[in-house]
Write a protein that holds these residues in place. Sequence first.
Motif, PDB file in Angstrom:
ATOM      1  N   UNK A   1       0.836  -1.211   0.000  1.00 31.40           N
ATOM      2  CA  UNK A   1       0.000   0.000   0.000  1.00 31.40           C
ATOM      3  C   UNK A   1       0.867   1.256   0.000  1.00 31.40           C
ATOM      4  N   UNK A   2       1.937   1.251   0.777  1.00 32.25           N
ATOM      5  CA  UNK A   2       2.831   2.412   0.827  1.00 32.25           C
ATOM      6  C   UNK A   2       3.537   2.619  -0.511  1.00 32.25           C
ATOM      7  N   UNK A   3       3.976   1.538  -1.131  1.00 29.70           N
ATOM      8  CA  UNK A   3       4.617   1.644  -2.439  1.00 29.70           C
ATOM      9  C   UNK A   3       3.654   2.208  -3.473  1.00 29.70           C
ATOM     10  N   UNK A   4       2.413   1.746  -3.426  1.00 26.83           N
ATOM     11  CA  UNK A   4       1.410   2.243  -4.364  1.00 26.83           C
ATOM     12  C   UNK A   4       1.157   3.725  -4.149  1.00 26.83           C
ATOM     13  N   UNK A   5       1.072   4.144  -2.915  1.00 25.67           N
ATOM     14  CA  UNK A   5       0.842   5.559  -2.610  1.00 25.67           C
ATOM     15  C   UNK A   5       1.974   6.425  -3.158  1.00 25.67           C
ATOM     16  N   UNK A   6       3.195   5.962  -3.010  1.00 22.43           N
ATOM     17  CA  UNK A   6       4.336   6.708  -3.535  1.00 22.43           C
ATOM     18  C   UNK A   6       4.257   6.807  -5.059  1.00 22.43           C
ATOM     19  N   UNK A   7       3.865   5.722  -5.700  1.00 14.99           N
ATOM     20  CA  UNK A   7       3.733   5.727  -7.152  1.00 14.99           C
ATOM     21  C   UNK A   7       2.630   6.685  -7.595  1.00 14.99           C
ATOM     22  N   UNK A   8       1.499   6.677  -6.900  1.00 14.96           N
ATOM     23  CA  UNK A   8       0.408   7.580  -7.255  1.00 14.96           C
ATOM     24  C   UNK A   8       0.849   9.037  -7.158  1.00 14.96           C
ATOM     25  N   UNK A   9       1.614   9.351  -6.132  1.00 12.66           N
ATOM     26  CA  UNK A   9       2.109  10.719  -5.970  1.00 12.66           C
ATOM     27  C   UNK A   9       3.019  11.103  -7.136  1.00 12.66           C
ATOM     28  N   UNK A  10       3.813  10.165  -7.609  1.00 17.88           N
ATOM     29  CA  UNK A  10       4.693  10.417  -8.762  1.00 17.88           C
ATOM     30  C   UNK A  10       3.868  10.708 -10.006  1.00 17.88           C
ATOM     31  N   UNK A  11       2.822   9.901 -10.243  1.00 14.10           N
ATOM     32  CA  UNK A  11       1.963  10.143 -11.405  1.00 14.10           C
ATOM     33  C   UNK A  11       1.293  11.507 -11.288  1.00 14.10           C
ATOM     34  N   UNK A  12       0.803  11.825 -10.104  1.00 15.49           N
ATOM     35  CA  UNK A  12       0.122  13.110  -9.896  1.00 15.49           C
ATOM     36  C   UNK A  12       1.038  14.287 -10.201  1.00 15.49           C
ATOM     37  N   UNK A  13       2.325  14.119  -9.950  1.00 11.95           N
ATOM     38  CA  UNK A  13       3.270  15.223 -10.137  1.00 11.95           C
ATOM     39  C   UNK A  13       3.666  15.431 -11.596  1.00 11.95           C
ATOM     40  N   UNK A  14       3.394  14.459 -12.468  1.00 17.20           N
ATOM     41  CA  UNK A  14       3.832  14.568 -13.871  1.00 17.20           C
ATOM     42  C   UNK A  14       2.784  15.289 -14.717  1.00 17.20           C
ATOM     43  N   UNK A  15       2.433  16.472 -14.299  1.00 18.51           N
ATOM     44  CA  UNK A  15       1.354  17.209 -14.953  1.00 18.51           C
ATOM     45  C   UNK A  15       1.710  17.698 -16.356  1.00 18.51           C
ATOM     46  N   UNK A  16       2.988  17.715 -16.688  1.00 19.52           N
ATOM     47  CA  UNK A  16       3.385  18.150 -18.015  1.00 19.52           C
ATOM     48  C   UNK A  16       3.352  17.030 -19.037  1.00 19.52           C
ATOM     49  N   UNK A  17       3.010  15.828 -18.615  1.00 17.12           N
ATOM     50  CA  UNK A  17       2.998  14.665 -19.498  1.00 17.12           C
ATOM     51  C   UNK A  17       1.574  14.147 -19.680  1.00 17.12           C
TER      52      UNK A  17
END
Length: 299
Positions: free
Chosen positions: A37-53
Amino acid sequence: MKLTVLYRGPLSSCNYGCEYCPFGKWKHTDEELAKDRADLERFLAWVEARTGDTVSVFFTPWGEALIWPWYQQALARLTHLPHVERVAAQTNLSCKLDWVKDCRAEKLGIWATYHPEWMKRRRFVAQCEALTSLGVRHSAGMVGFLRFAEEAEALRRELSDDTYLWINAVKDGQEEPYSPEDVARFTAVDPLFPVNNVRHPSLGRACRGGESVISVDGEGTARRCHFIDEPIGNIYAPDFDQSLRPRPCAKTTCGCHIGYVHMDYLELDRVFGSGILERVPVKPLWRRQDVAPRVSPRE
């Protein structure tokens, strides 16, 4: 940048117990589930931050993810991000579907596998019908063991005409190889079965893997695909984008759909279009009359 991420975290458990699957009925500890669950949360945050893509995410777990609420919530969360184009997941479709109402259904895709040893056909068909009513694009499929051929034909007759039913060819572990008659029988169910029943030459061939398609594990380690172990970088590194570039395939052959579908020379992107992650072709590929009921001599 347009990027497709195949995410496979540490989750490797399933609520089914198929004898051919190493993850059947494997149970995680509470600590292991918390890590996932923690790994998934970190990944989701990474996706959320890639707003230019423009990002698409495909969850391909070792096991069954959608029985866990954090994966259901992740799908909903990602579908509401403006820069996320598509979110898809592989699943045995045993979960309840009440979470789908929290998603933007037009962005959600489901790759559903039917396991006749563990779910009644009528319930699986009802789950597919529910996805249709919810506006969720999906495909359904089965493992192509010869003992499942009759069940595959029955499922094809019961699914709606616009639901693609794929058959994954068994390339290892089959008691005997497919005969021409077997291939014809499965092809009547899935017109693309001959494509999946081949290990496609891939060494040195152009593939989108490693450039616009990557595989990512729970630690953020990125690989060009699930089938080449060599890492190309880590998505959480500040210079990760420099790792994305064209790479010819390093494997002799590619025999799995989620791998060879990204190989340029096969041109399967033209077959699947925007449904490439959830394995939904652009156009219907079969006719109902191709799959006639089989009547045994006793009947």
